[in-house]
Design a protein around this motif. Sequence first.
Motif, PDB file in Angstrom:
ATOM      1  N   VAL A 258       5.830  -4.642  -0.829  1.00 51.71           N
ATOM      2  CA  VAL A 258       4.622  -4.285  -0.337  1.00 51.71           C
ATOM      3  C   VAL A 258       4.979  -3.245   0.828  1.00 51.71           C
ATOM      4  N   MET A 259       4.584  -1.761   0.504  1.00 54.08           N
ATOM      5  CA  MET A 259       4.992  -1.038   1.989  1.00 54.08           C
ATOM      6  C   MET A 259       4.538  -1.018   3.619  1.00 54.08           C
ATOM      7  N   THR A 260       4.791  -1.138   4.417  1.00 54.72           N
ATOM      8  CA  THR A 260       4.082  -0.403   5.250  1.00 54.72           C
ATOM      9  C   THR A 260       3.377  -0.022   5.210  1.00 54.72           C
ATOM     10  N   PRO A 261       1.923  -0.065   5.915  1.00 56.78           N
ATOM     11  CA  PRO A 261       0.860   1.370   5.870  1.00 56.78           C
ATOM     12  C   PRO A 261       1.357   2.466   6.598  1.00 56.78           C
ATOM     13  N   ARG A 262       0.848   3.533   6.309  1.00 57.28           N
ATOM     14  CA  ARG A 262       1.755   4.778   6.934  1.00 57.28           C
ATOM     15  C   ARG A 262       0.356   4.626   7.712  1.00 57.28           C
ATOM     16  N   LYS A 263       1.022   5.259   8.715  1.00 55.37           N
ATOM     17  CA  LYS A 263       0.076   6.211  10.051  1.00 55.37           C
ATOM     18  C   LYS A 263      -0.206   7.570   9.940  1.00 55.37           C
TER      19      LYS A 263
ATOM     20  N   GLU B 216      -5.939   4.843  -0.491  1.00 51.87           N
ATOM     21  CA  GLU B 216      -6.684   4.320  -1.303  1.00 51.87           C
ATOM     22  C   GLU B 216      -6.213   3.061  -2.084  1.00 51.87           C
ATOM     23  N   ALA B 217      -7.033   2.195  -2.199  1.00 45.65           N
ATOM     24  CA  ALA B 217      -6.116   0.844  -2.542  1.00 45.65           C
ATOM     25  C   ALA B 217      -6.006   1.308  -4.358  1.00 45.65           C
ATOM     26  N   ARG B 218      -5.158   0.629  -4.745  1.00 44.21           N
ATOM     27  CA  ARG B 218      -5.416   0.258  -5.948  1.00 44.21           C
ATOM     28  C   ARG B 218      -5.268  -0.597  -6.690  1.00 44.21           C
ATOM     29  N   GLU B 219      -5.828  -0.685  -7.978  1.00 46.29           N
ATOM     30  CA  GLU B 219      -5.375  -1.757  -8.679  1.00 46.29           C
ATOM     31  C   GLU B 219      -4.134  -1.964 -10.377  1.00 46.29           C
ATOM     32  N   PHE B 220      -2.828  -3.071  -9.939  1.00 53.38           N
ATOM     33  CA  PHE B 220      -2.027  -2.647 -10.626  1.00 53.38           C
ATOM     34  C   PHE B 220      -2.383  -4.228 -11.680  1.00 53.38           C
TER      35      PHE B 220
ATOM     36  N   GLU C 256      10.143  -2.065  -9.526  1.00 53.26           N
ATOM     37  CA  GLU C 256      10.869  -1.157  -8.556  1.00 53.26           C
ATOM     38  C   GLU C 256      10.621  -0.524  -8.878  1.00 53.26           C
ATOM     39  N   SER C 257      10.106   0.080  -9.996  1.00 46.24           N
ATOM     40  CA  SER C 257       9.272   1.698  -9.789  1.00 46.24           C
ATOM     41  C   SER C 257       8.308   1.872  -9.771  1.00 46.24           C
ATOM     42  N   THR C 258       7.599   1.036  -9.159  1.00 46.49           N
ATOM     43  CA  THR C 258       6.000   1.283  -8.508  1.00 46.49           C
ATOM     44  C   THR C 258       6.444   0.892  -6.977  1.00 46.49           C
ATOM     45  N   ARG C 259       5.124   1.668  -6.388  1.00 47.60           N
ATOM     46  CA  ARG C 259       4.919   1.268  -4.844  1.00 47.60           C
ATOM     47  C   ARG C 259       3.894   0.698  -4.323  1.00 47.60           C
ATOM     48  N   PHE C 260       3.954  -0.509  -3.904  1.00 55.43           N
ATOM     49  CA  PHE C 260       2.834  -1.188  -3.943  1.00 55.43           C
ATOM     50  C   PHE C 260       2.583  -0.996  -2.402  1.00 55.43           C
ATOM     51  N   ARG C 261       1.161  -1.566  -1.758  1.00 56.16           N
ATOM     52  CA  ARG C 261       0.719  -0.531   0.022  1.00 56.16           C
ATOM     53  C   ARG C 261      -0.218  -2.218   0.093  1.00 56.16           C
ATOM     54  N   VAL C 262      -0.450  -1.953   1.441  1.00 52.26           N
ATOM     55  CA  VAL C 262      -1.522  -2.715   1.567  1.00 52.26           C
ATOM     56  C   VAL C 262      -2.382  -2.542   0.974  1.00 52.26           C
ATOM     57  N   GLY C 263      -3.867  -3.579   0.433  1.00 55.74           N
ATOM     58  CA  GLY C 263      -4.347  -3.267  -0.223  1.00 55.74           C
ATOM     59  C   GLY C 263      -5.035  -3.541  -1.391  1.00 55.74           C
ATOM     60  N   ASP C 264      -3.432  -2.964  -1.852  1.00 49.85           N
ATOM     61  CA  ASP C 264      -3.667  -2.927  -3.755  1.00 49.85           C
ATOM     62  C   ASP C 264      -3.580  -4.771  -4.199  1.00 49.85           C
ATOM     63  N   THR C 265      -3.757  -5.009  -5.210  1.00 48.92           N
ATOM     64  CA  THR C 265      -4.002  -6.096  -6.200  1.00 48.92           C
ATOM     65  C   THR C 265      -3.768  -6.100  -6.906  1.00 48.92           C
ATOM     66  N   LEU C 266      -3.062  -6.562  -7.307  1.00 51.10           N
ATOM     67  CA  LEU C 266      -1.907  -7.039  -8.939  1.00 51.10           C
ATOM     68  C   LEU C 266      -3.010  -8.059  -9.806  1.00 51.10           C
ATOM     69  N   VAL C 267      -2.912  -7.819 -10.550  1.00 48.16           N
ATOM     70  CA  VAL C 267      -3.967  -8.556 -12.244  1.00 48.16           C
ATOM     71  C   VAL C 267      -2.842  -9.094 -13.041  1.00 48.16           C
ATOM     72  N   TRP C 268      -3.413 -10.206 -12.852  1.00 47.43           N
ATOM     73  CA  TRP C 268      -2.438 -11.018 -14.842  1.00 47.43           C
ATOM     74  C   TRP C 268      -3.449 -11.292 -15.321  1.00 47.43           C
ATOM     75  N   LYS C 269      -3.448 -11.266 -17.059  1.00 46.75           N
ATOM     76  CA  LYS C 269      -3.982 -11.816 -17.638  1.00 46.75           C
ATOM     77  C   LYS C 269      -3.170 -12.674 -18.980  1.00 46.75           C
ATOM     78  N   TYR C 270      -3.286 -13.418 -18.773  1.00 45.08           N
ATOM     79  CA  TYR C 270      -2.660 -14.779 -19.779  1.00 45.08           C
ATOM     80  C   TYR C 270      -3.424 -15.843 -20.114  1.00 45.08           C
ATOM     81  N   ASP C 271      -2.912 -16.177 -21.453  1.00 50.16           N
ATOM     82  CA  ASP C 271      -3.463 -17.306 -21.774  1.00 50.16           C
ATOM     83  C   ASP C 271      -3.527 -18.775 -21.035  1.00 50.16           C
ATOM     84  N   SER C 272      -4.615 -19.256 -19.896  1.00 50.22           N
ATOM     85  CA  SER C 272      -4.261 -20.400 -19.115  1.00 50.22           C
ATOM     86  C   SER C 272      -4.587 -21.606 -19.141  1.00 50.22           C
ATOM     87  N   ALA C 273      -4.166 -22.113 -20.988  1.00 53.35           N
ATOM     88  CA  ALA C 273      -3.837 -22.909 -21.689  1.00 53.35           C
ATOM     89  C   ALA C 273      -1.919 -23.416 -21.605  1.00 53.35           C
ATOM     90  N   LYS C 274      -1.317 -22.065 -21.880  1.00 54.85           N
ATOM     91  CA  LYS C 274      -0.075 -21.733 -21.433  1.00 54.85           C
ATOM     92  C   LYS C 274       0.500 -21.204 -21.035  1.00 54.85           C
TER      93      LYS C 274
END
Length: 178
Positions: free
Chosen positions: A130-135, A26-30, A54-72
């Motif tokens: 990002v990790m290679t998908p498992r078979k 299952e894809a996850r959002e981080f 380094e302490s998080t496992r990312f897989r193909v299909g996951d999504t990264l989310v950044w929240k920040y002040d777009s003016a800065k």
Amino acid sequence: MAGFSSSKALSYSSLLVVFLLFSFSEAREFAVGGKNGSWAVPSSESQSLNKWAESTRFRVGDTLVWKYDSAKDSVLRVTKEDYTNCNASNPIEQYKDGETKLHLDQPGPYYFISGTKGHCEKGQKLVVVVMTPRKHLGISPAPSPAGEVDGPAVAPTSGATSLQGGGLLTLVALGRGV
């Protein structure tokens, strides 16, 4: 176990196999850094975004989310060399919307730096691998015919009718009605 038929056992086994196969893929959002607002100059090395990555496992299909002040600030996806040198002049991709979502669609490293002058040099940068998908068991293609296999064929033994340590394998076989 009165009333528990073998067809119910097969149904439950099939459901268990399907659950096991899909629950691991299952894809996850981080949220980058593990929480909103983490896209900032770290206060110390221990607060580095790379420590989190380094302490998080990312897989193909996951999504990264950044929240920040777009003016800065902004997020730049860059090459490894530009990441190392904090070079913001030639990004692969540039995001300035304040709530950036990036779908990780291939395995390998992704490099990000801040688009604000001087922030990368102060540690506002991130490498995500990002990790290679498992078979998954039961989804792989059929084996090649014996004539195309590299190496010697293995002859069956008299004990070949029993499965040893094949609990999941047994469930897969039951789920297929074998």
